[in-house]
Enzyme design. Structure first.
Site, mmCIF file in Angstrom:
data_model
loop_
_atom_site.group_PDB
_atom_site.id
_atom_site.type_symbol
_atom_site.label_atom_id
_atom_site.label_comp_id
_atom_site.label_asym_id
_atom_site.label_seq_id
_atom_site.Cartn_x
_atom_site.Cartn_y
_atom_site.Cartn_z
ATOM 1 N N HIS B 54 -0.942 -10.244 8.726
ATOM 2 C CA HIS B 54 -1.574 -8.933 8.564
ATOM 3 C C HIS B 54 -2.609 -8.665 9.653
ATOM 4 O O HIS B 54 -3.475 -7.810 9.493
ATOM 5 C CB HIS B 54 -2.261 -8.835 7.204
ATOM 6 C CG HIS B 54 -1.400 -9.244 6.053
ATOM 7 N ND1 HIS B 54 -0.188 -8.647 5.810
ATOM 8 C CD2 HIS B 54 -1.545 -10.204 5.109
ATOM 9 C CE1 HIS B 54 0.356 -9.217 4.738
ATOM 10 N NE2 HIS B 54 -0.441 -10.173 4.310
ATOM 11 N N HIS B 216 4.108 -6.875 2.840
ATOM 12 C CA HIS B 216 4.791 -8.163 2.936
ATOM 13 C C HIS B 216 6.270 -8.025 3.223
ATOM 14 O O HIS B 216 7.067 -8.864 2.836
ATOM 15 C CB HIS B 216 4.573 -8.971 1.654
ATOM 16 C CG HIS B 216 3.147 -9.340 1.460
ATOM 17 N ND1 HIS B 216 2.295 -8.584 0.709
ATOM 18 C CD2 HIS B 216 2.427 -10.355 1.961
ATOM 19 C CE1 HIS B 216 1.084 -9.130 0.749
ATOM 20 N NE2 HIS B 216 1.138 -10.207 1.492
#
Lengths: 211, 354
Positions: B54, B216
């Site tokens: 991320h 994700h």
């Protein structure tokens, strides 16, 4: 017939080997409804456990199970780390000081582990989680005790329950974990955590029945 | 599939080593893995973490005016309790530690275990669970709303508060309030490639998008037909403003009793004529130019709905590897929030006023 300490150690090593072999398969199941890391995480965790097996040879089953749980807790990550970690740590609590287990003690141990998983992850029946394998496995074990079956026969029934439990997850809609965000789109896929749990039960049966 | 990596097992380690070489002011522990800066005496320490993939979240936000430390897990896998435990000891200066936890089952379970372990050692720990993703409608049949891009805004605002000298209780209260005034919504034009999987996590036709994705690489809440940018932003804006107050049970750590308590928490309503901080966040594979295209339409939407954009942030801040797509976050602000937002921040990925 007993589940001996040597069986437990062999089981842990066998799990490590299984999760090398099944790494990509489990990861693919997880890619379908999760985040594509379950096989990798189980592989990493049990590799660490297998490394510790030589140092655990002189320990009792309780200590072995606790060490396994702590190792998984600090190496697996994701949801399966704390869940499998808790499973072994809570299972350890009811077999402290034991060198071998009767069928009753073994089922009791697995049952304590499952209770630990439920208290952490709060799964309900049919949520499409590893508990959908563990509950029927423990139930099958308890039925075997009631019927007075041998350990060997009991483990066969537990494996059968595990395999049926995994198949049953396919038609379930996930209500826990990352797969739950898919809603109905999670239906039709086999749950990766339930699958790795089934593999652990199959392994235990194979190791114990091999004597 | 080509990836700028060497061995899969070493991906996260090598990237952290690179971050450390580029930013020697940060300290790195590789085993267990965490990144931290030397703590300021008299300030609450802020510890965040989560799966890798991320970036720049979270390690890129360590620095004066924002985080004290971050614990990176494997790619898309939460860190383990020993990381937060050791890191907590490292940054503890007796003013307490606040954990930022994004709402994912794995993160929650691992962070909760670490909270209990630090508590047992006599360290004061607070926590905020971030669940800003309004694509998830209910918490009854799912693990609840996910924690996504509002995390960046909340870490910045609470970071400034800690720098101003807010206590652990005040930082915790502020963080929870920020979470309840934040909403995010994301879309994907194509999936990302998790290195271990080696292929895209899903495949879309040319005229399809995944609507309501997290961070994700997972599919969204539904697959929709894509026509052009403006109508997509309109659909996202509608999701953001037309959502009723969201009530859910959150677990809060009671420091006095040393136990978790389930508390029913309600999000705040959004109203027109209020001021908002707006984040147009790229998911990793979208050009910055396209994010500005999206901001243009978002600005028009806000104007016609009477939402005042007080501040904006546009770029890749909370990503999903190389996913093509973006998210919009709205955070309802007041004068305290705007003051904290404007305060100096000096981190690898966010820097102003210094």
């Amino acid at each position: 017939m007993y589940v001996k300490k040597e069986h437990i150690l062999a089981w842990l090593k066998d799990c490590a080997a299984i999760f090398v072999e099944q790494r990509d398969f489990l990861t693919q199941l997880d890619a379908d409804i999760g985040d594509a890391d379950h096989g990798l995480n189980m592989n990493r965790g049990f590799e660490r456990v297998a490394e510790k097996v030589p140092s655990m040879e002189k320990q009792d089953i309780g200590t072995i199970m606790k060490t396994t749980g702590m190792t998984l807790l600090s190496s697996v990550g994701g949801a399966s780390g704390p869940l499998y970690g808790t499973f072994y740590i809570r299972a350890a609590g009811v077999v402290v000081g034991k060198e071998k287990l009767t069928l009753e003690e073994m089922v009791n141990m697995l049952s304590a582990g499952v209770e630990g998983v439920v208290s952490r992850g709060k799964a309900n029946i049919g949520d499409k989680t590893m508990c959908d394998v563990w509950w029927p496995v423990v139930d099958a074990g308890n039925v075997a005790i009631e019927q007075g079956f041998t350990l060997e026969k009991a483990l066969e029934l537990m494996v059968q329950a595990a395999e049926e439990g995994v198949i049953a997850t396919i038609e379930m809609q996930a209500k826990k974990g990352r797969a739950s965000y898919l809603g109905k789109r999670s239906i039709g896929h086999q749950d990766p955590g339930a699958t790795s749990s089934m593999m652990m039960v199959q392994s235990l049966q194979r190791i114990v029945s091999a004597g | 599939m080509k990836k700028l990596i060497n061995k899969i097992e070493n991906v996260v380690k090598e990237q952290i080593e690179g971050l450390n070489l580029a930013h020697p002011e940060l300290n790195v522990s590789l085993e267990p893995r965490y990144v931290w800066r030397d703590t300021d005496q008299g300030r609450v320490a802020l510890l965040s973490g989560g799966g890798n993939g991320h970036e720049p979240l979270h390690a890129g936000f360590i620095g004066k005016g924002m985080l004290t430390a971050a614990c990176p897990g494997e790619i898309f896998t939460s860190p383990t309790p020993d990381q937060m435990y050791e890191c907590g000891h490292k940054i503890n200066n007796d003013n307490g530690i606040l954990f930022f936890i994004k709402n994912y089952t794995g993160d929650v379970l691992n962070f909760e275990t670490a909270v209990e372990m630090l508590h047992a050692d006599g360290i004061q720990v607070g926590s905020v669970l971030i669940d800003d993703d309004v694509a998830v409608k209910d918490s009854l049949y799912t693990a609840g709303r996910r924690g996504v891009a509002a995390t960046v805004l909340i870490e910045k605002i609470v970071g400034a508060a800690a720098e101003e000298g807010y206590s652990l209780e005040q930082c915790e209260k502020l963080a929870r309030r920020m979470n309840n005034v934040s909403r995010s919504f994301g879309v994907a034009l194509s999936a990302c490639v998790v290195p271990a999987a080696g292929k895209p996590s899903f495949v879309l036709e040319d005229d399809e998008i995944e609507f309501g994705v997290g961070i994700h690489g997972e599919p969204g809440i539904e697959r929709r037909t894509y026509k052009e940018l403006d109508s997509l932003v309109d659909q996202m804006f509608a999701e953001l403003i037309e959502c009723p107050p969201y009530s859910r049970e959150l677990r809060e750590w009671n420091r006095e009793l040393g136990e978790w308590q389930d508390v029913e928490v309600l999000t705040e309503e959004f109203e027109s004529d209020c001021e908002y901080i707006v984040l147009v966040n790229g998911l990793g594979g979208t050009p910055g130019s396209e994010l500005y295209g999206a901001y243009r339409r978002l600005h028009q939407n806000c104007e016609s709905a009477g939402y005042k954009i007080a501040r904006n942030l546009i770029g890749n801040y909370c990503t999903s590897l190389n996913m093509e797509g973006f998210s919009i976050t709205l955070l309802k602000a007041d004068s305290e929030i705007l003051r904290l937002w404007d305060a100096p921040v000096n981190t690898p990925a966010l820097r102003w006023g210094c």
